[in-house]
Design a protein around this motif. Structure first.
Motif, PDB file in Angstrom:
ATOM      1  N   GLU A 109      36.383 -21.528  43.218  1.00 37.58           N
ATOM      2  CA  GLU A 109      37.703 -22.144  43.093  1.00 37.58           C
ATOM      3  C   GLU A 109      37.636 -23.514  43.654  1.00 37.58           C
ATOM      4  O   GLU A 109      38.460 -24.293  43.216  1.00 37.58           O
ATOM      5  N   THR A 112      35.688 -25.781  40.955  1.00 43.55           N
ATOM      6  CA  THR A 112      36.522 -26.001  39.645  1.00 43.55           C
ATOM      7  C   THR A 112      37.614 -27.112  40.213  1.00 43.55           C
ATOM      8  O   THR A 112      37.920 -28.044  39.591  1.00 43.55           O
ATOM      9  N   ILE A 116      38.252 -30.985  38.503  1.00 44.69           N
ATOM     10  CA  ILE A 116      39.608 -31.360  37.873  1.00 44.69           C
ATOM     11  C   ILE A 116      39.815 -32.512  38.529  1.00 44.69           C
ATOM     12  O   ILE A 116      40.473 -33.725  38.096  1.00 44.69           O
ATOM     13  N   ALA A 145      36.277 -22.057  33.876  1.00 43.08           N
ATOM     14  CA  ALA A 145      37.441 -22.111  34.624  1.00 43.08           C
ATOM     15  C   ALA A 145      38.279 -23.560  34.374  1.00 43.08           C
ATOM     16  O   ALA A 145      39.502 -23.186  34.109  1.00 43.08           O
ATOM     17  N   ARG A 149      41.978 -23.954  32.542  1.00 38.34           N
ATOM     18  CA  ARG A 149      43.272 -24.542  33.257  1.00 38.34           C
ATOM     19  C   ARG A 149      43.653 -25.897  32.454  1.00 38.34           C
ATOM     20  O   ARG A 149      44.525 -26.196  32.717  1.00 38.34           O
ATOM     21  N   GLU A 150      42.710 -26.551  31.823  1.00 33.60           N
ATOM     22  CA  GLU A 150      42.933 -27.704  31.126  1.00 33.60           C
ATOM     23  C   GLU A 150      42.698 -27.751  29.837  1.00 33.60           C
ATOM     24  O   GLU A 150      41.806 -28.462  29.065  1.00 33.60           O
ATOM     25  N   GLY A 169      37.071 -17.429  31.852  1.00 28.87           N
ATOM     26  CA  GLY A 169      37.879 -18.557  31.021  1.00 28.87           C
ATOM     27  C   GLY A 169      37.383 -18.856  29.716  1.00 28.87           C
ATOM     28  O   GLY A 169      38.107 -19.593  29.128  1.00 28.87           O
TER      29      GLY A 169
END
Length: 279
Positions: A109, A112, A116, A145, A149-150, A169
């Protein structure tokens, strides 16, 4: 919640690959940086930034690359290919590249969030909007991941010897491109891991799995070929193939890291042989 940075930026190296000064390749502009990450840890991720000598955001097509390592963090990558890759991205493709360490290695977590935040950093300083992420070993987990998310910013993922834990992911990556590299004699993570990821990606998009016969966890026997495959994957994925000519193709194929022992020294300097990672 206060926490200490796992690796202080000044302890990370090398800035450039070992043999760049003895080659005809001029090094990129590179320096150690910290990247602010706002989350419950609320502190900075150490990294090394490589940038072109002359940067044009339009010519770069808003593109950039983030390279991440294994369970112990670090910035040299498998078989020490990251310093060379980063220099070549900056010099040949004229795009910035970050070799990113983790604040808290092996914690998906937070790792990741580090990646980002690296995207955000590159957006702020280079107006980058399109990214390829490259991960080694545990690094496959935050790569996938981030891809989930992106979906707009992350345009593709390449991994070397990825684990399967925490990689769900990948099911959201398609139809964006995927490159998986693995050695058949990997004693840390079986090549079956990359075979599983290849199947979990699905069939709706370009995917490639390359197994290197008899090679280890860092692909040290085929490091030059693996590095070139990753470079070409990034160029294709970001639409930058036109930047390649005969001269630049020669640069892309150069070995700037050297023998296995020299590569191990780069990995030690990059702090990559920690957290259980090994060749």
């Amino acid at each position: 919640m206060a926490a200490t940075v796992h690796h202080a930026p000044q302890t990370l190296g090398p800035i450039h690959p070992a043999k760049v000064e003895k080659s005809a390749v001029k090094p990129s502009i590179a320096r150690k940086i910290t990247i602010r990450v706002v989350d419950p840890l609320d502190h900075d991720a150490p990294a090394i930034l490589h940038e072109p000598r002359s940067y044009n955001a339009t010519q770069a097509n808003g593109s950039a690359v983030v390279l991440i390592s294994g369970a112990g963090g670090g910035v040299s990558g498998p078989a020490g290919i990251y310093p060379s890759l980063a220099d070549k991205f900056a010099l040949v493709l004229a795009i910035p590249c970050i070799r990113l360490d983790y604040r808290e290695p092996a914690r998906k977590e937070y790792c990741t969030a580090d990646v980002i935040a690296a995207f955000d950093y590159l957006k702020e300083y280079f107006n980058s909007t399109k990214f390829v992420v490259v991960g080694w070993s545990f690094g496959g987990s935050p790569c996938f991941a981030v891809a989930a998310r992106e979906p707009e910013r992350c345009r593709g993922v390449a991994t070397v010897a990825s684990q399967t834990a925490g990689t769900e992911g990948i099911r959201k990556l398609s139809p964006r491109p995927l490159l998986l590299l693995h050695g058949t004699n990997d004693t840390c993570l079986s090549p079956a891991c990359s075979e599983t990821l290849y199947n979990e990606y699905g069939t709706q998009g370009p995917r490639e799995l390359k197994l290197f016969e008899g090679d280890d966890h860092g692909l040290s026997r085929n490091a030059v070929e693996a590095e070139k495959m990753i470079f070409m994957f990034v160029a294709r994925t970001l639409g930058l193939e036109k930047a390649l000519d005969e001269e630049s193709a020669e640069t892309v194929g150069q070995d700037l890291a050297g023998s296995k022992s020299e590569r191990v020294e780069e990995m030690k300097a990059g702090r990559d042989l920690e957290g259980g990672e090994r060749l």
